[in-house]
Design a protein around this motif. Structure first.
Motif, PDB file in Angstrom:
ATOM      1  N   PRO A  80       0.830  -1.213   0.000  1.00  0.00           N
ATOM      2  CA  PRO A  80       0.000   0.000   0.000  1.00  0.00           C
ATOM      3  C   PRO A  80       0.859   1.256   0.000  1.00  0.00           C
ATOM      4  O   PRO A  80       1.996   1.252   0.490  1.00  0.00           O
ATOM      5  CB  PRO A  80      -0.785  -0.124   1.311  1.00  0.00           C
ATOM      6  N   CYS A  81       0.331   2.337  -0.544  1.00  0.00           N
ATOM      7  CA  CYS A  81       1.007   3.626  -0.435  1.00  0.00           C
ATOM      8  C   CYS A  81       0.755   4.190   0.959  1.00  0.00           C
ATOM      9  O   CYS A  81      -0.156   3.759   1.668  1.00  0.00           O
ATOM     10  CB  CYS A  81       0.523   4.590  -1.517  1.00  0.00           C
ATOM     11  N   TRP A  82       1.572   5.157   1.342  1.00  0.00           N
ATOM     12  CA  TRP A  82       1.478   5.692   2.698  1.00  0.00           C
ATOM     13  C   TRP A  82       0.097   6.283   2.980  1.00  0.00           C
ATOM     14  O   TRP A  82      -0.471   6.083   4.054  1.00  0.00           O
ATOM     15  CB  TRP A  82       2.563   6.742   2.930  1.00  0.00           C
ATOM     16  N   GLU A  83      -0.454   6.998   2.033  1.00  0.00           N
ATOM     17  CA  GLU A  83      -1.731   7.678   2.257  1.00  0.00           C
ATOM     18  C   GLU A  83      -2.846   6.708   2.626  1.00  0.00           C
ATOM     19  O   GLU A  83      -3.769   7.061   3.370  1.00  0.00           O
ATOM     20  CB  GLU A  83      -2.126   8.470   1.010  1.00  0.00           C
TER      21      GLU A  83
ATOM     22  N   VAL B 120      -1.871   3.652  10.965  1.00  0.00           N
ATOM     23  CA  VAL B 120      -0.602   3.741  11.692  1.00  0.00           C
ATOM     24  C   VAL B 120      -0.718   4.749  12.827  1.00  0.00           C
ATOM     25  O   VAL B 120      -0.280   4.494  13.955  1.00  0.00           O
ATOM     26  CB  VAL B 120       0.546   4.125  10.728  1.00  0.00           C
ATOM     27  N   GLN B 121      -1.322   5.897  12.550  1.00  0.00           N
ATOM     28  CA  GLN B 121      -1.466   6.905  13.591  1.00  0.00           C
ATOM     29  C   GLN B 121      -2.366   6.411  14.723  1.00  0.00           C
ATOM     30  O   GLN B 121      -2.083   6.679  15.899  1.00  0.00           O
ATOM     31  CB  GLN B 121      -2.008   8.215  13.025  1.00  0.00           C
ATOM     32  N   ALA B 122      -3.429   5.699  14.392  1.00  0.00           N
ATOM     33  CA  ALA B 122      -4.318   5.166  15.432  1.00  0.00           C
ATOM     34  C   ALA B 122      -3.563   4.220  16.351  1.00  0.00           C
ATOM     35  O   ALA B 122      -3.786   4.191  17.568  1.00  0.00           O
ATOM     36  CB  ALA B 122      -5.505   4.460  14.793  1.00  0.00           C
TER      37      ALA B 122
ATOM     38  N   THR C 276      11.621  11.553  13.989  1.00  0.00           N
ATOM     39  CA  THR C 276      11.587  12.612  12.982  1.00  0.00           C
ATOM     40  C   THR C 276      10.880  12.145  11.715  1.00  0.00           C
ATOM     41  O   THR C 276      10.059  12.873  11.140  1.00  0.00           O
ATOM     42  CB  THR C 276      13.015  13.083  12.652  1.00  0.00           C
ATOM     43  N   VAL C 277      11.185  10.924  11.266  1.00  0.00           N
ATOM     44  CA  VAL C 277      10.553  10.406  10.054  1.00  0.00           C
ATOM     45  C   VAL C 277       9.050  10.228  10.271  1.00  0.00           C
ATOM     46  O   VAL C 277       8.233  10.611   9.422  1.00  0.00           O
ATOM     47  CB  VAL C 277      11.207   9.080   9.625  1.00  0.00           C
ATOM     48  N   LEU C 278       8.674   9.659  11.406  1.00  0.00           N
ATOM     49  CA  LEU C 278       7.248   9.455  11.677  1.00  0.00           C
ATOM     50  C   LEU C 278       6.509  10.785  11.805  1.00  0.00           C
ATOM     51  O   LEU C 278       5.396  10.940  11.299  1.00  0.00           O
ATOM     52  CB  LEU C 278       7.066   8.623  12.943  1.00  0.00           C
ATOM     53  N   ARG C 279       7.113  11.765  12.456  1.00  0.00           N
ATOM     54  CA  ARG C 279       6.469  13.068  12.604  1.00  0.00           C
ATOM     55  C   ARG C 279       6.294  13.756  11.257  1.00  0.00           C
ATOM     56  O   ARG C 279       5.296  14.442  11.024  1.00  0.00           O
ATOM     57  CB  ARG C 279       7.302  13.954  13.536  1.00  0.00           C
ATOM     58  N   ARG C 280       7.251  13.555  10.355  1.00  0.00           N
ATOM     59  CA  ARG C 280       7.126  14.170   9.038  1.00  0.00           C
ATOM     60  C   ARG C 280       5.980  13.536   8.260  1.00  0.00           C
ATOM     61  O   ARG C 280       5.285  14.202   7.498  1.00  0.00           O
ATOM     62  CB  ARG C 280       8.439  14.030   8.252  1.00  0.00           C
TER      63      ARG C 280
ATOM     64  N   LEU D  33       3.404  11.974   9.801  1.00  0.00           N
ATOM     65  CA  LEU D  33       2.183  12.112  10.603  1.00  0.00           C
ATOM     66  C   LEU D  33       2.228  13.448  11.347  1.00  0.00           C
ATOM     67  O   LEU D  33       2.451  13.506  12.561  1.00  0.00           O
ATOM     68  CB  LEU D  33       2.065  10.965  11.612  1.00  0.00           C
ATOM     69  N   PRO D  34       2.028  14.556  10.649  1.00  0.00           N
ATOM     70  CA  PRO D  34       2.219  15.873  11.272  1.00  0.00           C
ATOM     71  C   PRO D  34       1.270  16.161  12.432  1.00  0.00           C
ATOM     72  O   PRO D  34       1.578  17.013  13.267  1.00  0.00           O
ATOM     73  CB  PRO D  34       1.997  16.854  10.113  1.00  0.00           C
TER      74      PRO D  34
END
Length: 201
Positions: free
Chosen positions: A72-75, A81-83, A100-104, A106-107
């Motif tokens: 799957p694509c990230w979107e 993932v955030q849940a 840093t990667v996750l925050r970028r 999942l803003p």
């Protein structure tokens, strides 16, 4: 250490495509409950990045562009993932990279706190011959038998880091003592000074 005092905590690991800044190609989490990683509740997923995986990145984690062709694509998975990550502490080795990667990606997400096992290991085992994940796993003689996958894949590395965290935590009497040693300055969960404290003149 009373592991019953720990908040909900997920050990995380991410792998990227070698771009700068990196796109995610794999994300894995594993919870620690009652002082043990819980592989039955681990989650790991490959992700098809918008840019191809570089040859350099593939040499490290062995994930090829063919491997992610049908991923799957990230979107399409970002909300799930955030849940999974909402309302938890996270831990990772050299945690500022994963954070840093996750925050970028999942803003709107912010963990309750961030534990860095690299920082914790340097405080706990200052005389270890090295503080890379491989060096620490060898130095502490942690048994990796039974962990599925291979080194430098997100699921394997998250599980190995979880075992390392539990091993290091045994050196600390309380959760507060552990977090004092393990949270990098400026990261979520780091105590901030009380600026309203009265000053004695």
């Amino acid at each position: 250490m009373n592991f019953g005092t720990w908040p909900r905590l997920l050990v995380v690991d991410v792998e990227g495509n070698g771009a700068n800044p990196p796109d995610l190609v794999e994300v894995a989490t594993i919870p620690i409950t009652a002082g043990r990683p819980v592989p039955q509740s681990a989650r790991s997923t490959l992700i098809r990045p918008p840019r191809p995986i570089t040859a350099f990145a593939t040499r490290i984690h062995h994930i090829t562009n063919h491997d992610v062709d049908s991923a799957p694509c990230w979107e399409s998975i970002a909300r799930a993932v955030q849940a999974n990550l909402d309302g938890v502490w996270i831990a990772a080795h050299n945690a500022h990279v994963d954070y840093t990667v996750l925050r970028r990606h999942l803003p709107d997400w912010q963990p309750d706190g961030v534990i860095d096992t690299l920082r914790l290991a340097r405080a706990t085992l200052p005389d270890a011959p090295g503080h890379s994940l491989d060096a620490l796993l060898a130095h502490t003689d942690i048994c990796l038998t039974g962990i599925s996958g291979q080194r430098h894949r997100a699921g394997f590395d998250a599980h190995a880091t979880a075992l390392l965290l539990v091993n290091l935590a045994a050196h600390y009497p309380t959760w507060d003592a552990l977090t004092t040693a393990a949270i990098p300055p400026g990261m979520p969960g780091h105590p901030t000074p009380d600026h309203e404290e009265q000053t004695l003149w």
